[in-house]
Design an enzyme around this catalytic site. Structure first.
Site, mmCIF file in Angstrom:
data_model
loop_
_atom_site.group_PDB
_atom_site.id
_atom_site.type_symbol
_atom_site.label_atom_id
_atom_site.label_comp_id
_atom_site.label_asym_id
_atom_site.label_seq_id
_atom_site.Cartn_x
_atom_site.Cartn_y
_atom_site.Cartn_z
ATOM 1 N N GLU A 1 9.008 8.923 6.776
ATOM 2 C CA GLU A 1 8.956 9.842 7.966
ATOM 3 C C GLU A 1 9.865 11.041 7.663
ATOM 4 O O GLU A 1 11.012 10.973 7.045
ATOM 5 C CB GLU A 1 9.459 9.256 9.177
ATOM 6 C CG GLU A 1 8.226 8.320 9.607
ATOM 7 C CD GLU A 1 8.765 7.469 10.928
ATOM 8 O OE1 GLU A 1 7.667 7.410 11.743
ATOM 9 O OE2 GLU A 1 9.762 7.126 11.011
ATOM 10 N N CYS B 1 14.318 17.381 8.768
ATOM 11 C CA CYS B 1 15.191 16.136 8.626
ATOM 12 C C CYS B 1 14.277 15.132 7.515
ATOM 13 O O CYS B 1 13.163 14.846 7.940
ATOM 14 C CB CYS B 1 15.273 15.317 10.203
ATOM 15 S SG CYS B 1 16.075 13.785 9.605
ATOM 16 N N CYS C 1 16.147 1.181 3.780
ATOM 17 C CA CYS C 1 17.438 1.428 3.495
ATOM 18 C C CYS C 1 18.278 0.157 3.631
ATOM 19 O O CYS C 1 17.736 -0.982 3.966
ATOM 20 C CB CYS C 1 18.215 2.094 4.769
ATOM 21 S SG CYS C 1 19.742 2.460 4.490
ATOM 22 N N CYS D 1 22.880 -0.803 8.760
ATOM 23 C CA CYS D 1 23.920 -0.304 9.936
ATOM 24 C C CYS D 1 23.280 -1.085 11.163
ATOM 25 O O CYS D 1 21.967 -0.904 11.353
ATOM 26 C CB CYS D 1 23.961 1.010 10.095
ATOM 27 S SG CYS D 1 24.834 1.893 8.741
ATOM 28 N N CYS E 1 20.971 0.821 13.917
ATOM 29 C CA CYS E 1 19.709 2.024 13.114
ATOM 30 C C CYS E 1 18.561 1.079 13.004
ATOM 31 O O CYS E 1 18.614 0.225 12.382
ATOM 32 C CB CYS E 1 20.269 2.575 11.982
ATOM 33 S SG CYS E 1 19.147 3.538 11.035
ATOM 34 N N CYS F 1 17.303 10.635 15.989
ATOM 35 C CA CYS F 1 18.133 10.141 15.002
ATOM 36 C C CYS F 1 18.126 8.580 15.083
ATOM 37 O O CYS F 1 18.325 7.865 16.107
ATOM 38 C CB CYS F 1 19.351 10.353 15.611
ATOM 39 S SG CYS F 1 20.349 11.205 14.358
#
Ligand code: SAH
Length: 372
Positions: free
Chosen positions: A97, A110, A117, A121, A124, A344
């Site tokens: 994305e 962005c 990933c 975290c 997230c 975010c």
């Protein structure tokens, strides 16, 4: 031995040095690289045939060994606030994305650096899909190419990409081999020509990567801090076990020293009752003691399955008051695009249904067969 299918080089991801090397290998003049960069990145041309200042011979030669392939759009969504999110198809049925955030005086893109990933975290949503693979430099710069060329058609008004942030999916400092050529293209006046302060690399705190960046060209650095103590940070950013705060802050000090006191932005996601109290704000002030920096508070963006809640406006205001009173510029990030899950930490890029995935893979195989 039978020759395998000829894999063409995708020139979109080569920076100037890479293209010069490529032309040298072809026995061509290195200055051709300059022409190619402008055709690809400034004029958005992907067909060698249209590159009229190259000889017919060279155009044909290039077409037989190389290609210029931007990512394919799987889905485009536009938010009520003007934010645009693209789900882009990458090799092997992966998707990433990319989000464009228009503001009054600038347009921020962005971009993602990995599919998924590996840092996990806990707040997230990208973490929920695990790590698939690194993106290549072609796939990273392809996101920029796509956004610049799509915005140029005017469908979204008179909008331009003026800033780039590596704050999409993935950890850019764990994929520096691909990120560095992409940075070179962003910077190069023959390609995107962006000033260094307009390109921000955001990291969860990969200390060797910060040092490697400090050694190279100058870019804006953002560090995702989220907590003032190791104990709390470990719960939010597991990478903290590998690079605890002391090591991370020392790397930040080195970065600032090498880059002549250039300020670092510390991102701090505000999670209700977890890291948003007065004690944490004071701890943060102590931790950042004397470092040239800014703090960017990001209200936590919830996603399905998360146990966390965003901080209240009052808590954010109180927190900001404390860090500001200590003389640290502290901004609160406006949530943008949350109606299309583009805010975010909401990027997951896993929207390929099994049938979409099959179609994309088949298309890719067909393309490879054609170029074999
Ligand atoms: N891996 C890099 C870049 C990707 S994340 C990094 O960690 O910095 C970009 C920013 O979004 C980081 O500051 C991250 O902590 C923040 N973020 C992630 N999930 C979030 C969420 N659910 N709400 C608010 N911010 C989030």
């Amino acid at each position: 031995m039978a020759a395998g299918p000829a894999i063409k080089t995708n020139l979109i991801g080569l920076d100037q040095a890479g293209l010069e090397g490529y032309f040298a290998e072809l026995g061509e003049k290195p200055y051709r690289a300059r022409q190619l960069l402008q055709w690809i990145h400034q004029r958005g041309v992907t067909d060698f045939e249209q590159m009229t200042d190259l000889s017919r011979n060279l155009r044909e030669k290039l077409a037989s060994v190389a290609e210029i392939v931007p990512p394919r759009v799987i889905r485009e969504q536009c938010s009520a606030d003007g934010t645009v999110k693209w789900l882009l198809s990458e090799a092997g049925g992966s998707a990433v994305e990319t989000v464009f955030i228009p503001e009054e005086t600038r347009g921020t893109l962005c971009i993602s650096s990995q599919v998924g990933c590996m840092l996990n975290c806990t707040f997230c949503s990208t973490a929920t899909q695990g790590f698939k693979r690194n993106l290549s430099s072609a796939e990273i710069i392809g996101q920029v190419w796509h956004a610049v060329n799509t915005l140029a058609d005017g469908r979204f008004g008179d909008r331009k990409v003026t800033n780039i942030v590596f704050m999409g999916m993935g950890e850019p400092l764990l994929n520096l081999d691909a990120v560095i050529p992409a940075l070179a293209l962003l910077r190069n006046d023959l390609a995107y020509g962006l000033a260094s302060r307009r390109v921000t690399i955001s990291t969860a705190g990969v200390v060797p990567g910060i040092d490697q960046l400090a050694d190279g060209e100058e870019f804006a650095l953002a560090v995702s801090l989220h907590a003032p103590t190791d104990e709390l940070r470990e719960r939010l950013v597991p990478l903290n076990r590998k690079y605890p705060l002391e090591a991370l802050m020392a790397a930040c000090q080195r970065f600032v020293r090498v880059h002549h006191r250039r300020s670092i932005t510390f991102e701090y996601t505000m999670i209700n009752g977890v890291n948003d109290g007065r004690a944490q704000a004071k701890g943060l002030v102590r931790l950042l003691n004397g470092l040239p920096c800014k703090i960017n508070l990001i209200p936590f963006n919830p996603f399905p399955g998360t146990p966390f809640q965003p901080s209240t406006d009052e808590a954010i205001y109180e927190f900001q008051k404390i860090t500001r009173a200590a003389g640290i510029i502290t901004t609160v990030r406006k949530t943008r695009g949350d109606d299309i899950d583009a805010a975010c930490g909401q990027l997951v890029g896993q929207l390929l249904s099994p049938s979409e995935r099959r179609r994309v893979v088949q298309e890719q195989l067909a393309r490879q067969a054609l170029t074999a």
